[in-house]
Design a protein around this motif. Structure first.
Motif, short mmCIF file in Angstrom:
data_model
loop_
_atom_site.label_atom_id
_atom_site.label_comp_id
_atom_site.label_asym_id
_atom_site.label_seq_id
_atom_site.Cartn_x
_atom_site.Cartn_y
_atom_site.Cartn_z
N LYS A 14 -10.71 7.18 9.01
CA LYS A 14 -10.18 6.69 7.73
C LYS A 14 -8.70 7.05 7.56
CE LYS A 14 -13.95 4.89 5.87
NZ LYS A 14 -14.05 3.49 5.42
N GLY A 15 -8.15 7.80 8.54
CA GLY A 15 -6.74 8.15 8.47
C GLY A 15 -6.45 9.42 7.71
N VAL A 16 -7.44 10.31 7.60
CA VAL A 16 -7.24 11.53 6.80
C VAL A 16 -6.12 12.40 7.37
CG1 VAL A 16 -9.12 12.73 8.03
CG2 VAL A 16 -8.40 13.52 5.77
N SER A 17 -6.04 12.55 8.69
CA SER A 17 -4.99 13.38 9.28
C SER A 17 -3.61 12.78 9.03
CB SER A 17 -5.22 13.54 10.79
OG SER A 17 -6.45 14.17 11.05
N GLN A 18 -3.51 11.46 9.14
CA GLN A 18 -2.22 10.80 8.91
C GLN A 18 -1.79 10.94 7.45
OE1 GLN A 18 -4.78 9.43 10.69
NE2 GLN A 18 -3.82 9.56 12.70
N PHE A 19 -2.77 10.87 6.53
CA PHE A 19 -2.43 11.01 5.11
C PHE A 19 -1.83 12.38 4.83
CE2 PHE A 19 -3.58 12.45 0.82
CZ PHE A 19 -2.95 11.49 0.06
N TYR A 20 -2.47 13.43 5.30
CA TYR A 20 -1.96 14.77 5.03
C TYR A 20 -0.64 15.03 5.76
CZ TYR A 20 -5.97 16.23 2.27
OH TYR A 20 -6.91 16.35 1.26
N PHE A 21 -0.52 14.52 6.98
CA PHE A 21 0.73 14.66 7.73
C PHE A 21 1.90 14.05 6.95
CE2 PHE A 21 3.89 12.65 10.45
CZ PHE A 21 4.25 13.64 11.35
N ALA A 22 1.72 12.81 6.51
CA ALA A 22 2.80 12.11 5.81
C ALA A 22 3.07 12.73 4.44
CB ALA A 22 2.45 10.63 5.67
N ALA A 23 2.01 13.14 3.74
CA ALA A 23 2.19 13.75 2.42
C ALA A 23 2.98 15.05 2.52
CB ALA A 23 0.83 14.01 1.78
N LEU A 24 2.65 15.90 3.49
CA LEU A 24 3.36 17.17 3.66
C LEU A 24 4.84 16.95 3.94
CD1 LEU A 24 0.70 19.03 5.82
CD2 LEU A 24 1.55 19.82 3.60
N ARG A 25 5.15 16.00 4.78
CA ARG A 25 6.55 15.76 5.12
C ARG A 25 7.30 15.08 3.99
NH1 ARG A 25 3.71 17.10 8.80
NH2 ARG A 25 4.42 18.02 10.78
N TYR A 26 6.61 14.24 3.23
CA TYR A 26 7.24 13.64 2.06
C TYR A 26 7.62 14.71 1.05
CZ TYR A 26 8.13 10.67 -1.97
OH TYR A 26 8.73 10.06 -3.06
N ILE A 27 6.70 15.62 0.76
CA ILE A 27 6.98 16.69 -0.20
C ILE A 27 8.13 17.56 0.27
CG2 ILE A 27 6.02 18.81 -1.22
CD1 ILE A 27 5.06 16.30 -2.61
N ASP A 28 8.19 17.84 1.57
CA ASP A 28 9.31 18.62 2.12
C ASP A 28 10.64 17.91 1.89
OD1 ASP A 28 7.66 20.63 3.01
OD2 ASP A 28 7.57 19.90 5.09
N LEU A 29 10.64 16.57 1.95
CA LEU A 29 11.87 15.80 1.82
C LEU A 29 12.28 15.55 0.38
CD1 LEU A 29 11.28 13.10 4.60
CD2 LEU A 29 13.11 14.82 4.58
N PHE A 30 11.31 15.18 -0.47
CA PHE A 30 11.65 14.68 -1.80
C PHE A 30 11.03 15.49 -2.95
CE2 PHE A 30 11.58 10.97 1.09
CZ PHE A 30 12.94 10.66 1.06
N ASP A 31 9.81 15.91 -2.80
CA ASP A 31 9.11 16.69 -3.84
C ASP A 31 9.19 16.02 -5.22
OD1 ASP A 31 7.55 18.77 -4.70
OD2 ASP A 31 9.24 20.10 -5.13
N ASP A 32 8.91 14.70 -5.26
CA ASP A 32 8.96 13.99 -6.54
C ASP A 32 7.67 13.20 -6.80
OD1 ASP A 32 9.18 11.94 -4.71
OD2 ASP A 32 11.09 11.16 -5.46
N ALA A 33 6.60 13.49 -6.05
CA ALA A 33 5.33 12.77 -6.21
C ALA A 33 4.19 13.75 -5.96
CB ALA A 33 5.25 11.59 -5.24
N ALA A 34 2.98 13.28 -6.23
CA ALA A 34 1.77 14.06 -5.94
C ALA A 34 0.83 13.21 -5.10
CB ALA A 34 1.09 14.50 -7.23
N PHE A 35 0.05 13.88 -4.24
CA PHE A 35 -0.86 13.20 -3.33
C PHE A 35 -2.27 13.73 -3.57
CE2 PHE A 35 3.32 12.96 -1.61
CZ PHE A 35 3.40 11.72 -1.00
N LEU A 36 -3.19 12.83 -3.93
CA LEU A 36 -4.57 13.22 -4.21
C LEU A 36 -5.49 12.60 -3.17
CD1 LEU A 36 -4.93 12.78 -8.09
CD2 LEU A 36 -4.23 14.81 -6.80
N HIS A 37 -6.46 13.39 -2.75
CA HIS A 37 -7.51 12.92 -1.86
C HIS A 37 -8.84 13.08 -2.58
CE1 HIS A 37 -10.03 13.76 2.03
NE2 HIS A 37 -10.37 12.61 1.47
N ALA A 38 -9.53 11.95 -2.81
CA ALA A 38 -10.84 11.96 -3.47
C ALA A 38 -11.88 11.40 -2.51
CB ALA A 38 -10.81 11.12 -4.75
#
Length: 399
Positions: A227-251
């Motif tokens: 389902k792409g769970v690893s890719q989601f967390y990979f991209a979310a972590l790097r986005y937060i490192d770069l911009f820190d202007d959003a939130a990422f939820l996994h349900a």
């Protein structure tokens, strides 16, 4: 009118995905019975279906994976006993296992119309499948090839599945049919007001430390690698490192004690401030309303993911992969973005592109796509037209 038996793998899929068909068929005067397995929260789903006046019959194990001949034949025997007692005019099945069990049941019941549905090719058809998986795929295709002599038509949820699986069946062109997913009825989606959304955001602040004003990227899926769970967390972590202007939820559910996905402990170890796992939720419509964008970086062979269809209905931009069923929900740059399967970097690029996008305009485009392609009326009307039409001949074949 006809007596119809709808066979679905789990109680959840019967209660949610098959609901528009059951209700429309009943409203048209058909007598409908549902046969299903159990699965997650099955007691609640069965209770809901029966409360809506649906006659439900449980076939244990129908929700399971696998193609064990012994198990399939035992389930076919159980379904056969039920079919003989109900004496339906039509058996309409959904998912590989239900299709195979229904076919094995109906081989000798020539007067009953048989309509199978492939709701997704599944794990057996993934590109990097190993030798054992390929062997199982070949066995399944042989079953579908045999099924062609018995089924009236067969439905698919995307053109790729119709070409690959339907191609093995040697059916006439009018017997291979494609619907846009399972269909979503707007009346089945709870109405959400802004106060409920505000309370949910406040709860996120209290429980996960997420600022109520942040844009939310929602990943609504089980924690399966495919389902792409690893890719989601990979991209979310790097986005937060770069911009820190959003939130990422996994349900969604985690995958415990299995090499197919991540456990809760695995997921929690990847969580960071503004990247939160919120578990399996029954209020997904509310969470979608609070989100700015729906994300599904799947490389599983989906039919058409229900979460993306609901995201379209909820007027949300979609970020998903260039995979059958998934890519059909997005026109890149118009109502979201299509990314490469298995690429966390490409997903990160889509997250960053969304910073400058007209999210509201994309959401309006998603709503337009829903009305044009995925409204339940469009899917259900095709089924009901078939129920009420003469039997389609098997004489003409593709060569």
């Amino acid at each position: 009118m006809s007596k119809v038996v709808i066979v679905s793998n789990s109680a959840g899929s019967a209660a949610v995905f098959r609901r528009p068909l059951v209700e429309a068929a009943q409203a048209s005067g058909h007598l409908v019975h549902v046969v299903c397995g159990e699965g997650q929260n099955s007691d609640q789903y069965i209770k809901e279906m029966r409360a809506r006046g649906t006659q439900v019959h449980i076939l244990p194990g129908l929700e399971s994976d696998g193609l064990s001949p012994t198990v399939l034949l035992r389930q076919a025997s159980l379904l056969g006993s039920l079919i003989r007692s109900l004496a339906p005019d039509i058996v309409h099945s959904f998912t590989h296992r239900a299709n195979v069990v229904a076919y094995l049941t109906l081989r000798g019941e020539k007067k009953i119309r048989f309509i199978p549905n492939v709701t997704g090719a599944g794990r057996l058809f993934e590109n990097d499948a190993g030798p054992q998986t390929k062997l199982k795929r070949r066995a399944l295709l042989m079953l579908y090839s045999a099924m062609a002599s018995r089924c009236e038509v067969i439905y698919f949820q995307n053109e790729t599945d119709a070409l690959e699986i339907g191609g093995a069946m040697d059916l006439s062109s009018d017997q291979l049919r494609v619907t846009n997913g399972s269909g979503l009825s707007p009346s089945s989606v709870p109405s959400i007001n802004r106060h409920e959304i505000a309370r949910f955001r406040d709860a996120l602040s209290l429980e996960h430390g997420i600022d109520p004003g942040r844009r939310i990227f929602l990943f609504p899926a089980r924690a399966l690698y495919s389902k792409g769970v690893s890719q989601f967390y990979f991209a979310a972590l790097r986005y937060i490192d770069l911009f820190d202007d959003a939130a990422f939820l996994h349900a969604g559910l985690t995958v415990e004690n299995s090499p197919l996905g991540l456990s809760e402990a695995d997921i929690m170890s990847m969580s960071r401030p503004n990247i939160s796992y919120i578990g399996f939720r029954t209020d997904l419509s509310l969470i979608m309303q609070a989100a700015a964008c729906i994300v599904l970086p799947s490389y599983y062979r989906e039919g058409t993911p229900r979460a993306l269809i609901e995201g379209l209905f909820q007027k949300k931009p979609i970020i998903t992969t260039d995979m059958p069923g998934c890519r059909d929900t997005v026109i890149d740059g118009w109502n979201g973005y299509v990314v490469k399967p298995r690429s966390g970097h490409d997903l990160l690029s889509a997250f960053t592109r969304f910073r400058e996008a007209d999210g509201e305009g994309m959401g309006d485009n998603s709503a337009l796509m829903f009305e044009k392609k995925y409204h339940a009326e469009k899917v259900v009307s095709d089924y009901l037209e078939l129920y009420e039409s003469p039997v389609i001949s098997h004489a003409r074949k593709l060569r």
